[in-house]
Design a protein around this motif. Structure first.
Motif, mmCIF file in Angstrom:
data_model
loop_
_atom_site.group_PDB
_atom_site.id
_atom_site.type_symbol
_atom_site.label_atom_id
_atom_site.label_comp_id
_atom_site.label_asym_id
_atom_site.label_seq_id
_atom_site.Cartn_x
_atom_site.Cartn_y
_atom_site.Cartn_z
ATOM 1 N N ARG A 41 0.865 -1.189 0.000
ATOM 2 C CA ARG A 41 0.000 0.000 0.000
ATOM 3 C C ARG A 41 0.896 1.232 0.000
ATOM 4 N N THR A 42 0.623 2.162 -0.908
ATOM 5 C CA THR A 42 1.447 3.360 -1.057
ATOM 6 C C THR A 42 0.564 4.602 -1.046
ATOM 7 N N VAL A 43 1.011 5.624 -0.326
ATOM 8 C CA VAL A 43 0.311 6.903 -0.290
ATOM 9 C C VAL A 43 1.195 7.966 -0.943
ATOM 10 N N TYR A 44 0.704 8.542 -2.018
ATOM 11 C CA TYR A 44 1.370 9.651 -2.692
ATOM 12 C C TYR A 44 0.661 10.957 -2.329
ATOM 13 N N LEU A 45 1.212 12.059 -2.822
ATOM 14 C CA LEU A 45 0.560 13.351 -2.661
ATOM 15 C C LEU A 45 -0.435 13.589 -3.791
ATOM 16 N N ASN A 46 -1.459 14.384 -3.513
ATOM 17 C CA ASN A 46 -2.450 14.713 -4.543
ATOM 18 C C ASN A 46 -1.822 15.381 -5.760
ATOM 19 N N SER A 47 -0.685 16.024 -5.570
ATOM 20 C CA SER A 47 -0.056 16.757 -6.665
ATOM 21 C C SER A 47 0.416 15.841 -7.796
ATOM 22 N N ILE A 48 0.514 14.538 -7.556
ATOM 23 C CA ILE A 48 0.921 13.644 -8.652
ATOM 24 C C ILE A 48 -0.167 13.545 -9.707
ATOM 25 N N ARG A 49 -1.397 13.936 -9.354
ATOM 26 C CA ARG A 49 -2.517 13.788 -10.284
ATOM 27 C C ARG A 49 -2.366 14.688 -11.514
ATOM 28 N N THR A 50 -1.509 15.695 -11.428
ATOM 29 C CA THR A 50 -1.285 16.574 -12.582
ATOM 30 C C THR A 50 -0.016 16.198 -13.339
ATOM 31 N N ASP A 51 0.640 15.116 -12.915
ATOM 32 C CA ASP A 51 1.877 14.677 -13.573
ATOM 33 C C ASP A 51 1.635 13.337 -14.263
ATOM 34 N N ARG A 52 1.623 13.346 -15.582
ATOM 35 C CA ARG A 52 1.260 12.145 -16.326
ATOM 36 C C ARG A 52 2.190 10.956 -16.048
ATOM 37 N N PRO A 53 3.519 11.120 -16.075
ATOM 38 C CA PRO A 53 4.386 9.954 -15.821
ATOM 39 C C PRO A 53 4.139 9.310 -14.459
ATOM 40 N N THR A 54 3.979 10.132 -13.417
ATOM 41 C CA THR A 54 3.752 9.562 -12.088
ATOM 42 C C THR A 54 2.394 8.875 -12.011
ATOM 43 N N MET A 55 1.383 9.445 -12.628
ATOM 44 C CA MET A 55 0.074 8.805 -12.642
ATOM 45 C C MET A 55 0.111 7.494 -13.422
ATOM 46 N N GLU A 56 0.852 7.464 -14.517
ATOM 47 C CA GLU A 56 0.984 6.217 -15.274
ATOM 48 C C GLU A 56 1.666 5.154 -14.428
ATOM 49 N N HIS A 57 2.672 5.572 -13.675
ATOM 50 C CA HIS A 57 3.359 4.620 -12.799
ATOM 51 C C HIS A 57 2.429 4.138 -11.689
ATOM 52 N N ALA A 58 1.659 5.049 -11.121
ATOM 53 C CA ALA A 58 0.727 4.665 -10.056
ATOM 54 C C ALA A 58 -0.325 3.691 -10.583
ATOM 55 N N ARG A 59 -0.814 3.940 -11.784
ATOM 56 C CA ARG A 59 -1.784 3.017 -12.389
ATOM 57 C C ARG A 59 -1.133 1.665 -12.689
ATOM 58 N N TRP A 60 0.121 1.694 -13.096
ATOM 59 C CA TRP A 60 0.838 0.436 -13.335
ATOM 60 C C TRP A 60 0.949 -0.357 -12.028
ATOM 61 N N LEU A 61 1.232 0.341 -10.920
ATOM 62 C CA LEU A 61 1.323 -0.329 -9.624
ATOM 63 C C LEU A 61 -0.013 -0.987 -9.256
ATOM 64 N N THR A 62 -1.115 -0.271 -9.453
ATOM 65 C CA THR A 62 -2.413 -0.848 -9.110
ATOM 66 C C THR A 62 -2.734 -2.043 -9.999
#
Length: 326
Positions: free
Chosen positions: A166-187
């Motif tokens: 389980r990982t908690v990121y900051l809401n600010s990653i939602r505006t960064d496409r690479p980080t969101m893609e990585h987060a979706r890959w993790l899920t």
């Protein structure tokens, strides 16, 4: 201000005199009215009349506002201190740690590591040993692309071994496409991911037995401390669970109702009311200073505040921040 207290205050402003008159007008028991008057007196909004000490005088809200604002601000600061007390057990020795311990030095409360290389080497060993659960606070906002790519083989290995992540990121990653893609890959791999407006520090908990925490929240690559004290690890785990419960789902963030604030706006408002500068708010939210200025400016407009100081009071009065009674 609570409804009953407000009603008693309004009655006094309408020149209702005496406890008995207030009780009859508002149809309230005497002890309730007296408690409300005691509270109004504490707020410097009610006092005995100068000309007739046995009569009650309601001070004009404009006259009492300066004192009320100062008191509310003080209460808000104390409320924040109580909130952050939940983190005290984990943070105390980290705040005391001055970063001058040699790499790998062992202390009474943990193992200290200095420098990114030492941290990564130690994490590699711990990742090989984790068997059941890996919990992570990942502050800093958008992640570096090379770090995300490098972490994928390890994440896959852990998840294939059946480790719950389980990982908690900051809401600010939602505006960064690479980080969101990585987060979706993790899920997609089986990791659970959520986001919050701000995090206290970078932290990883292994099997609820030990934790790694950055020794400097402002520079998480500078050093880290391994915590193995059962009491401290339990406190850290409770902190993680508390943050996790309030965090937003990655693909289904909570949408505020019309007129309400987003989680990020609410956190910015809390920091604003505590006197943080736009630069400090930007750091805590992991956004640019320009974005932080835009957020605080829109909040002041939303509240109808002319100053940052007034914004804190209006936020309490409008129910966006804890009231005096909470």
């Amino acid at each position: 201000m609570e409804p009953v207290i407000e009603s008693v205050y309004i009655a006094l402003l309408d020149r209702t005199q005496g406890v008995a008159d207030i009780c009859r007008r508002l149809d309230l028991p005497e002890h309730v009215v007296r408690n409300a008057l005691d509270r109004l007196s504490e707020l410097a909004l009610v006092r005995a009349s100068v000309g007739s000490p046995h009569r009650l005088h309601a001070v004009s809200p404009h006259v009492g506002m300066e004192f009320l604002i100062a008191q509310q601000r003080s209460e808000l600061a104390r409320h924040q201190q109580r909130l952050e007390a939940a983190q005290a057990a984990a943070a105390k020795f980290i705040l005391d740690y001055d970063g001058r311990q040699p790499p790998g030095a062992d202390g009474a409360e943990g193992k200290y590591l200095v420098g990114l290389d030492a941290i990564r080497d130690h994490l590699r060993v711990l990742n090989d040993q984790v068997a059941e659960e890996l919990l992570t606070f990942a502050p800093g906002g958008p992640q570096k692309r090379e770090n995300m790519q490098a972490s994928r083989p390890l994440n896959q290995q852990l998840l294939r071994r059946g480790v719950r992540m389980r990982t908690v990121y900051l809401n600010s990653i939602r505006t960064d496409r690479p980080t969101m893609e990585h987060a979706r890959w993790l899920t997609a791999q089986g990791c659970e991911v959520r986001t919050v407006p701000s995090l206290p520090n970078r932290m990883i908990i292994y099997d609820r037995k030990l934790a790694m925490i950055a020794s400097n929240a402002a520079d998480t690559a500078a050093g880290a401390v391994q915590v193995s004290s059962p009491g401290t690890v339990t406190a850290l785990h409770s902190l993680f669970e508390s943050v996790w419960q309030s965090a937003e789902q990655l693909e289904a963030p909570v949408q505020p109702a019309p007129g309400e604030l987003t989680a990020q706006q609410a956190e910015a408002l809390r920091l604003l009311a505590l006197g943080h500068t736009d630069e400090a708010i930007a750091t805590r939210l992991a956004v640019s200073p320009r974005t932080a200025r835009r957020i605080t400016s829109s909040l002041m407009t939303h509240l109808g505040a002319r100053s940052r100081f007034q914004a804190g009071v209006l936020a309490i009065q409008q129910g966006f921040l804890p009231s005096l009674s909470e």
